[in-house]
Design a protein around this motif. Structure first.
Motif, PDB file in Angstrom:
ATOM      1  N   GLY A 151       0.816  -1.209   0.000  1.00 14.97           N
ATOM      2  CA  GLY A 151       0.000   0.000   0.000  1.00 14.97           C
ATOM      3  C   GLY A 151       0.849   1.257   0.000  1.00 14.97           C
ATOM      4  O   GLY A 151       0.590   2.204  -0.754  1.00 14.97           O
ATOM      5  N   LYS A 152       1.899   1.283   0.830  1.00 17.21           N
ATOM      6  CA  LYS A 152       2.784   2.443   0.872  1.00 17.21           C
ATOM      7  C   LYS A 152       3.522   2.607  -0.455  1.00 17.21           C
ATOM      8  O   LYS A 152       3.713   3.728  -0.945  1.00 17.21           O
ATOM      9  N   ALA A 153       3.933   1.483  -1.041  1.00 17.88           N
ATOM     10  CA  ALA A 153       4.639   1.546  -2.322  1.00 17.88           C
ATOM     11  C   ALA A 153       3.744   2.106  -3.426  1.00 17.88           C
ATOM     12  O   ALA A 153       4.154   2.966  -4.215  1.00 17.88           O
ATOM     13  N   LEU A 154       2.495   1.619  -3.477  1.00 14.54           N
ATOM     14  CA  LEU A 154       1.568   2.098  -4.495  1.00 14.54           C
ATOM     15  C   LEU A 154       1.219   3.569  -4.290  1.00 14.54           C
ATOM     16  O   LEU A 154       1.052   4.313  -5.262  1.00 14.54           O
ATOM     17  N   GLY A 160       4.038   9.829  -8.024  1.00 18.74           N
ATOM     18  CA  GLY A 160       5.132  10.090  -8.945  1.00 18.74           C
ATOM     19  C   GLY A 160       6.501  10.002  -8.303  1.00 18.74           C
ATOM     20  O   GLY A 160       7.428  10.724  -8.698  1.00 18.74           O
ATOM     21  N   LYS A 161       6.648   9.089  -7.321  1.00 17.95           N
ATOM     22  CA  LYS A 161       7.916   8.909  -6.623  1.00 17.95           C
ATOM     23  C   LYS A 161       8.397   7.465  -6.763  1.00 17.95           C
ATOM     24  O   LYS A 161       8.486   6.724  -5.790  1.00 17.95           O
ATOM     25  N   PRO A 162       8.714   7.043  -7.989  1.00 19.95           N
ATOM     26  CA  PRO A 162       9.056   5.629  -8.206  1.00 19.95           C
ATOM     27  C   PRO A 162      10.321   5.185  -7.480  1.00 19.95           C
ATOM     28  O   PRO A 162      10.419   4.030  -7.065  1.00 19.95           O
ATOM     29  N   GLU A 163      11.305   6.083  -7.336  1.00 23.58           N
ATOM     30  CA  GLU A 163      12.543   5.690  -6.675  1.00 23.58           C
ATOM     31  C   GLU A 163      12.313   5.410  -5.196  1.00 23.58           C
ATOM     32  O   GLU A 163      12.923   4.496  -4.636  1.00 23.58           O
ATOM     33  N   PRO A 167      12.173   0.410  -3.115  1.00 24.98           N
ATOM     34  CA  PRO A 167      12.534  -0.514  -2.028  1.00 24.98           C
ATOM     35  C   PRO A 167      11.328  -1.104  -1.309  1.00 24.98           C
ATOM     36  O   PRO A 167      11.402  -2.230  -0.795  1.00 24.98           O
ATOM     37  N   LEU A 168      10.223  -0.375  -1.279  1.00 26.76           N
ATOM     38  CA  LEU A 168       9.019  -0.913  -0.644  1.00 26.76           C
ATOM     39  C   LEU A 168       8.400  -2.017  -1.495  1.00 26.76           C
ATOM     40  O   LEU A 168       7.919  -3.026  -0.965  1.00 26.76           O
ATOM     41  N   PHE A 169       8.406  -1.838  -2.820  1.00 25.36           N
ATOM     42  CA  PHE A 169       7.958  -2.925  -3.694  1.00 25.36           C
ATOM     43  C   PHE A 169       8.831  -4.160  -3.488  1.00 25.36           C
ATOM     44  O   PHE A 169       8.326  -5.292  -3.435  1.00 25.36           O
ATOM     45  N   ALA A 189       5.153  -2.947  -9.704  1.00 30.93           N
ATOM     46  CA  ALA A 189       6.274  -2.028  -9.491  1.00 30.93           C
ATOM     47  C   ALA A 189       6.791  -1.438 -10.790  1.00 30.93           C
ATOM     48  O   ALA A 189       7.310  -0.317 -10.806  1.00 30.93           O
ATOM     49  N   ASN A 190       6.642  -2.183 -11.875  1.00 29.00           N
ATOM     50  CA  ASN A 190       7.186  -1.724 -13.153  1.00 29.00           C
ATOM     51  C   ASN A 190       6.356  -0.581 -13.711  1.00 29.00           C
ATOM     52  O   ASN A 190       5.123  -0.600 -13.624  1.00 29.00           O
TER      53      ASN A 190
END
Length: 205
Positions: A151-154, A160-163, A167-169, A189-190
């Motif tokens: 959830g945090k990663a998504l 707009g913060k993929p970097e 690490p969360l993904f 993640a991709n």
């Protein structure tokens, strides 16, 4: 409530939240069978008189009124609280879903599922601070549950913060219990590929 019933409740919320997080049916294999058992809740069965008093043209409005009638008599009825949360989410009344969710959390402070759903609801409101706080609490309750990490990663990806999301993904994929779940997390993640431009067709002479 049994594990299949709790899983179904969570999946229904996932589908109702749509593309905010845990996107639609593509995430169902990730969710099936992984919601942990919790204490049984009382069944919320509105009486005939309660149903008669909740007449409306909208089935969702009817359902909400029926759950509210149950809760007036039994404020701690967890089945009614869960039902009301689901109805509010389906109505896109995310603010209205928060109070019954917080009640469920008060009754079950160590149930990470409710913190996870609360995080999704706050995310649907674009309230990233409270969403992250809810996801963090779910992670504290169960450090082996990949869903709040996802959830945090998504949330970061949506911002707009993929970097920062990467690490969360990776952490979520490491925690996921099966290869298929790991693969789906990696797919989420991709970055979405940019569609190729359409080739204009030549006009026939």
């Amino acid at each position: 409530m049994s594990q299949p019933s709790r899983s179904r409740w969570f999946i229904n919320l996932v589908l109702a939240l749509g593309a905010v997080f845990f996107i639609g049916a593509s995430m169902l294999p990730l969710l099936e069978g992984i919601v942990k058992d919790s204490q049984p809740a009382q069944e919320a069965t509105p009486t005939a008189s309660q149903t008669a008093r909740s007449q409306s043209s909208s089935p969702l409005v009817n359902q909400a009124q029926e759950y509210e009638l149950v809760l007036k008599q039994e404020p701690d009825n967890q089945a009614a609280l869960k039902g009301l949360v689901e109805v509010r989410v389906r109505q896109r009344d995310f603010q209205g879903a928060i109070a019954p969710l917080e009640k469920l959390i008060a009754l079950n402070p160590n149930e990470g599922l409710y913190h996870l759903v609360l995080g999704q609801v706050y995310a649907a409101q674009k309230n990233s601070d409270r969403a992250n706080a809810a996801f963090d609490r779910a992670m504290q309750i169960d450090q082996k549950d990949y869903r709040p990490v996802l959830g945090k990663a998504l949330l970061l990806k949506e911002q707009g913060k993929p970097e920062q999301a990467k690490p969360l993904f990776e952490q979520a994929a490491a925690l996921a219990p099966s290869p298929s779940e790991k693969e789906q997390i990696n797919n989420l993640a991709n970055p979405q590929p940019t569609p190729a431009p359409a080739v204009p067709q030549q006009k026939q002479k």
